[in-house]
Scaffold this motif. Structure first.
Motif, mmCIF file in Angstrom:
data_model
loop_
_atom_site.group_PDB
_atom_site.id
_atom_site.type_symbol
_atom_site.label_atom_id
_atom_site.label_comp_id
_atom_site.label_asym_id
_atom_site.label_seq_id
_atom_site.Cartn_x
_atom_site.Cartn_y
_atom_site.Cartn_z
ATOM 1 N N GLY B 18 47.846 34.675 43.577
ATOM 2 C CA GLY B 18 46.843 35.565 44.143
ATOM 3 C C GLY B 18 45.466 35.464 43.514
ATOM 4 N N LEU B 19 45.165 34.361 42.816
ATOM 5 C CA LEU B 19 43.823 34.215 42.247
ATOM 6 C C LEU B 19 42.876 33.629 43.289
ATOM 7 N N ILE B 69 37.593 40.752 38.972
ATOM 8 C CA ILE B 69 37.979 41.965 39.698
ATOM 9 C C ILE B 69 39.488 41.982 39.846
ATOM 10 N N ASP B 70 40.093 43.139 39.598
ATOM 11 C CA ASP B 70 41.563 43.203 39.643
ATOM 12 C C ASP B 70 42.084 43.450 41.058
ATOM 13 N N ARG B 71 43.391 43.567 41.164
ATOM 14 C CA ARG B 71 44.038 43.661 42.474
ATOM 15 C C ARG B 71 43.705 44.963 43.210
ATOM 16 N N HIS B 72 43.141 45.924 42.500
ATOM 17 C CA HIS B 72 42.788 47.180 43.141
ATOM 18 C C HIS B 72 41.293 47.238 43.467
ATOM 19 N N GLY B 73 40.599 46.109 43.304
ATOM 20 C CA GLY B 73 39.182 46.069 43.619
ATOM 21 C C GLY B 73 38.291 46.572 42.492
ATOM 22 N N LYS B 74 38.893 46.820 41.326
ATOM 23 C CA LYS B 74 38.106 47.335 40.211
ATOM 24 C C LYS B 74 37.494 46.179 39.430
ATOM 25 N N LEU B 92 45.297 39.886 34.438
ATOM 26 C CA LEU B 92 45.156 40.588 35.711
ATOM 27 C C LEU B 92 46.190 40.132 36.737
ATOM 28 N N LEU B 93 46.539 38.849 36.699
ATOM 29 C CA LEU B 93 47.545 38.353 37.637
ATOM 30 C C LEU B 93 48.899 38.990 37.376
ATOM 31 N N PRO B 97 50.316 44.159 42.521
ATOM 32 C CA PRO B 97 49.353 44.532 43.555
ATOM 33 C C PRO B 97 49.593 45.967 44.004
ATOM 34 N N PRO B 98 48.591 46.577 44.650
ATOM 35 C CA PRO B 98 48.792 47.937 45.145
ATOM 36 C C PRO B 98 49.974 47.964 46.107
ATOM 37 N N GLU B 101 49.622 46.903 49.722
ATOM 38 C CA GLU B 101 49.543 45.466 49.980
ATOM 39 C C GLU B 101 50.933 44.847 49.989
#
Lengths: 77, 236
Positions: B18-19, B69-74, B92-93, B97-98, B101
């Protein structure tokens, strides 16, 4: 959560300093005021005059939720 | 400077986790960008930021600057040191994920393949405990693969959904339709393979009778003055 635990949690929130980085990763940048404020928040949006390598589509960060996004800013002043 | 080849390598190494790599080219004029992109074989998305609006908004003050930026958009890292990129990316990977998703991906797959969704609820220790319930012979493994999209969930992380599923803090299996409607729950004997197999068979998508389907299709085609297109397929 019982009363005393809840009170402890609230107190901790009030006295915690607004430290931007609580990890052990090295950052760069002489002027970090804005950068430190942005960290930990929802990312600003990306606006481009145009996009390349996207089949002509505009790419939005919100469409990438669930992914980890690495942004490489480059250019010349 | 982290060279483009190294970044591209990082991006392709972790794409399936997911990168996503994005370049933002800050400039006063964008005329030489095509050459630059071609010369470096850049195939990832590049935003052209003429006039530097985006660059300024992110607080960029020198080039190159790396933001994550992380999986939550932060925005987790603003102007990260070159040497830290790989380590930060891996951190982060590793974060999940939320839930929305995860469920959306799983639901979409289940929809496409006419499958159910199996939520395996439990913390790490409970997931290990429940594992024997889902372990069977090769036929069972095939049955599970054909009939269910499996997702592992921790009630502590997803309290609201756990409540909707009627799951408390113990291990449980919940069978759902592809669009998330709960069909049944198994909370006792989740490590008992026979019980689990029976549960999964009860809630699988009913086998469609080929002849009945064909007769119905012909009747409908006649009513609507259409042809019937037959798609012969298999779950794999």
């Amino acid at each position: 959560m019982n009363i005393s635990a809840r009170m402890v949690a609230v107190t901790a929130l009030l006295i915690a300093p607004a430290a931007a980085q609580s990890d052990d990763f090295a950052r760069e940048g002489k002027d970090r005021e804005l950068k430190d404020r942005l960290e930990g928040q929802l990312s600003p949006a990306l606006h481009a005059n145009r996009w390349m390598n996207t089949d002509g589509k505009d790419l939005e960060l919100s469409s990438l939720h669930g992914k980890v996004v690495l942004i490489d800013f480059w250019g010349t002043w | 400077m982290k060279s483009v080849p190294k970044l591209k390598q990082l991006a392709s190494d972790h794409a399936d986790q997911g990168l996503v790599l994005i370049g933002i080219h800050s400039t006063e004029r964008s005329d030489t960008l095509e050459e630059f992109v071609k010369k470096h074989g850049i195939t990832y998305p590049v935003a052209v930021d003429v006039g530097r609006a985006t660059t300024t908004r992110f607080g960029v003050d020198s080039f190159p600057d790396y933001y994550l930026i992380d999986r939550h958009g932060k925005l987790r890292f603003a102007d990260l040191a070159n040497d830290e990129i790989e380590r930060a990316v891996k951190l982060l990977l590793a974060e999940p994920p939320p839930l929305a998703e995860v469920l959306r991906d799983v639901g979409a797959k289940a929809q496409r393949r006419d499958q159910r969704i199996l939520a395996v609820w439990g913390n790490e220790a409970q997931q290990k405990e429940a594992a024997p319930g889902l372990k069977g012979d090769r036929d069972f493994a095939q049955f599970l693969r054909y009939e269910y999209q499996v997702v592992n969930l921790d009630a502590e992380e997803h309290a609201e959904l756990a409540q909707q599923h009627g799951v408390d803090r113990s291990a449980a299996l919940v069978a759902m339709t592809a669009d998330g409607r709960v069909l049944g729950r198994l909370d006792a004997r989740v490590n008992d393979h026979a019980a689990v197999k029976a549960f999964l068979e009860t809630h699988q998508v009913p086998m469609k009778d080929a002849e009945a389907l064909w007769t119905a299709a012909l009747a409908q085609a006649e009513r609507e003055n259409k042809r019937v297109l037959v798609h012969l397929g298999a779950p794999w």
